[in-house]
Write an enzyme that holds these catalytic residues in place. Structure first.
Site, mmCIF file in Angstrom:
data_model
loop_
_atom_site.group_PDB
_atom_site.id
_atom_site.type_symbol
_atom_site.label_atom_id
_atom_site.label_comp_id
_atom_site.label_asym_id
_atom_site.label_seq_id
_atom_site.Cartn_x
_atom_site.Cartn_y
_atom_site.Cartn_z
ATOM 1 N N ASP A 167 1.673 4.028 2.782
ATOM 2 C CA ASP A 167 0.624 4.851 2.178
ATOM 3 C C ASP A 167 1.212 5.982 1.334
ATOM 4 O OD1 ASP A 167 -1.932 5.642 1.528
ATOM 5 O OD2 ASP A 167 -2.520 6.228 3.540
ATOM 6 N N ASP A 168 1.426 7.149 1.928
ATOM 7 C CA ASP A 168 1.997 8.324 1.247
ATOM 8 C C ASP A 168 3.158 8.833 2.098
ATOM 9 O OD1 ASP A 168 -0.143 8.964 -0.986
ATOM 10 O OD2 ASP A 168 -1.264 8.546 0.850
ATOM 11 N N HIS A 221 0.863 -1.187 0.000
ATOM 12 C CA HIS A 221 0.000 0.000 0.000
ATOM 13 C C HIS A 221 0.894 1.230 0.000
ATOM 14 C CE1 HIS A 221 -3.891 1.990 1.763
ATOM 15 N NE2 HIS A 221 -3.188 2.855 1.036
ATOM 16 N N HIS A 233 1.262 4.750 -2.472
ATOM 17 C CA HIS A 233 0.870 5.589 -3.606
ATOM 18 C C HIS A 233 2.126 6.289 -4.101
ATOM 19 C CE1 HIS A 233 -3.494 5.211 -2.786
ATOM 20 N NE2 HIS A 233 -3.090 5.108 -1.530
ATOM 21 N N GLU A 235 -11.462 3.201 6.064
ATOM 22 C CA GLU A 235 -10.493 4.151 6.622
ATOM 23 C C GLU A 235 -11.299 5.255 7.302
ATOM 24 O OE1 GLU A 235 -6.886 7.142 5.165
ATOM 25 O OE2 GLU A 235 -8.356 6.425 3.710
ATOM 26 N N HIS A 253 -9.665 0.710 -1.393
ATOM 27 C CA HIS A 253 -9.625 1.407 -0.112
ATOM 28 C C HIS A 253 -11.023 1.343 0.500
ATOM 29 C CE1 HIS A 253 -5.849 2.872 -1.569
ATOM 30 N NE2 HIS A 253 -5.715 3.824 -0.661
#
EC number: 3.5.4.2
Length: 355
Positions: A285-286, A24, A26, A207, A204
């Site tokens: 994630d980011d 996961h 991005h 969340e 997703h």
């Protein structure tokens, strides 16, 4: 495998050095401020922030939407194939340094095609970096195309059509962006078409959205893996299903705290997910925006949750391999590497040493 011999003070080194997969990430979220400024200069783009430090200071999010606003603004510096290559190559080098052996990387083509950037520019740059990573770093990686859920079904179908000539360069599709007001069922037909094409399916859910979004992603989108999914514990029947069907969750602890899904890492439910028997994994994630790449997510989470130990470290890494979209022989090879890593620790009489 007996983990009792591993003291807590050795966990940091083990977490950083054990082989693992990241499922996961991005790629646009790995765009560091320094590279944003470099690409802005290269492409003669005027940024609203005069210095790197001021751009970093702007990373003060209060929720998912406020993050997405600056995330999309940062992506505006990506103009040419070389820009996408440089972004992906920077991530892959970092992943290799953190003992990631496999990464399944999300990319958001609609973010770029909406700015007039051709799809082929995006995917060719990313694919070139992945191929170089395999050759020079020995790092396995693949791409997953994500549809932006705040856009329409029509836009998603258009993105899919853009992607089909490059079908050999991505393995699956996902669904990201803000959950609020954008339920999974909005994309049922898109995912049905992707399934017909033989693409792997992730989404997703859970969340900022409810546990129901997770169930709908499984039932309507036929998702094989849920990204985030932390609200699953609100529904005991869903938990039982996730355990029975071994449906993985790609959990992102630092992201969850930064976006106020949890008030702190010490309040995170990753330990409860594992204790329930759910195939949870840890991911970044980011990372450029949320304060940490994969190892930082591991080490900060374990530091905040004293109930997590070597057994959970092993389980999380093993889950990451088992949840990946590669063939079983490759998975088994990675799991053997992981087993050897922990065996090597024990053979050195409780002293952590790298292989």
């Amino acid at each position: 495998m007996n983990f009792d011999c591993i003291p807590r003070e050795d966990l940091h080194g083990i977490l950083c050095h054990m082989p693992k997969a990241e499922l996961h990430i991005h790629i646009e979220g790995s765009l560091e401020p320094e590279l944003i400024f470099e690409l802005a200069t290269r492409n003669r783009i005027q940024l609203p922030y005069p210095t790197i430090d001021e751009l970093r200071a702007a990373y003060a999010f209060t929720d998912l939407q406020s993050f997405l606003d600056i995330y999309y603004a940062g992506a505006s510096v990506l103009q040419k194939e070389a820009d996408f290559f440089d972004m992906a190559w920077a991530y892959l080098k970092r992943a290799k340094a953190e003992n990631v052996v496999h990464a399944e990387i999300f990319f958001d083509p609609q973010t770029h095609t909406a700015r007039g950037i051709p799809f082929e520019t995006v995917i060719n740059g990313l694919d070139r970096a992945i191929r170089r990573g395999r050759e020079e770093l020995g790092l396995s990686a693949s791409l997953i195309l994500c549809f932006l859920r705040h856009l329409s079904e029509e836009d998603a179908f258009a993105a899919l059509e853009d992607a089909l000539p490059f079908r050999d360069k991505f393995i699956g599709v996902g669904l990201d962006s803000s959950e609020r007001g954008n339920p999974p069922e909005k994309f049922t037909r898109v995912f049905a078409r992707c399934r017909e094409l033989g693409l792997r399916l992730v989404a997703h859910a859970g969340e900022e959205g409810s546990a129901e979004y997770i169930s709908h992603s499984l039932d309507l989108l036929k998702a094989e893996r849920i990204d985030h999914g932390v609200h699953c514990l609100d529904d005991p029947k869903l938990v039982a299903r996730l355990v029975q069907q071994r449906i993985p969750l790609t959990v992102c602890p630092l992201s969850n705290v930064k976006l106020c899904v949890f008030p702190s890492l010490s309040a995170h439910n990753i330990g409860k997910l594992l204790a329930a028997g759910i195939a949870a994994t840890i991911n970044s994630d980011d990372p450029a925006y949320f304060g940490g790449y994969l190892n930082r997510n591991y080490t900060a989470t374990f530091a905040a949750l004293p109930g997590l130990g070597a057994k959970e470290a092993y389980q999380l890494a093993r889950n990451s391999f088992e949840a990946s979209f590669v063939n079983e022989n490759i998975k088994e090879g990675w799991i053997r590497e992981l087993d050897e890593f922990f065996t090597h620790y024990r053979e050195n009489e409780g002293k952590w040493l790298p292989l």
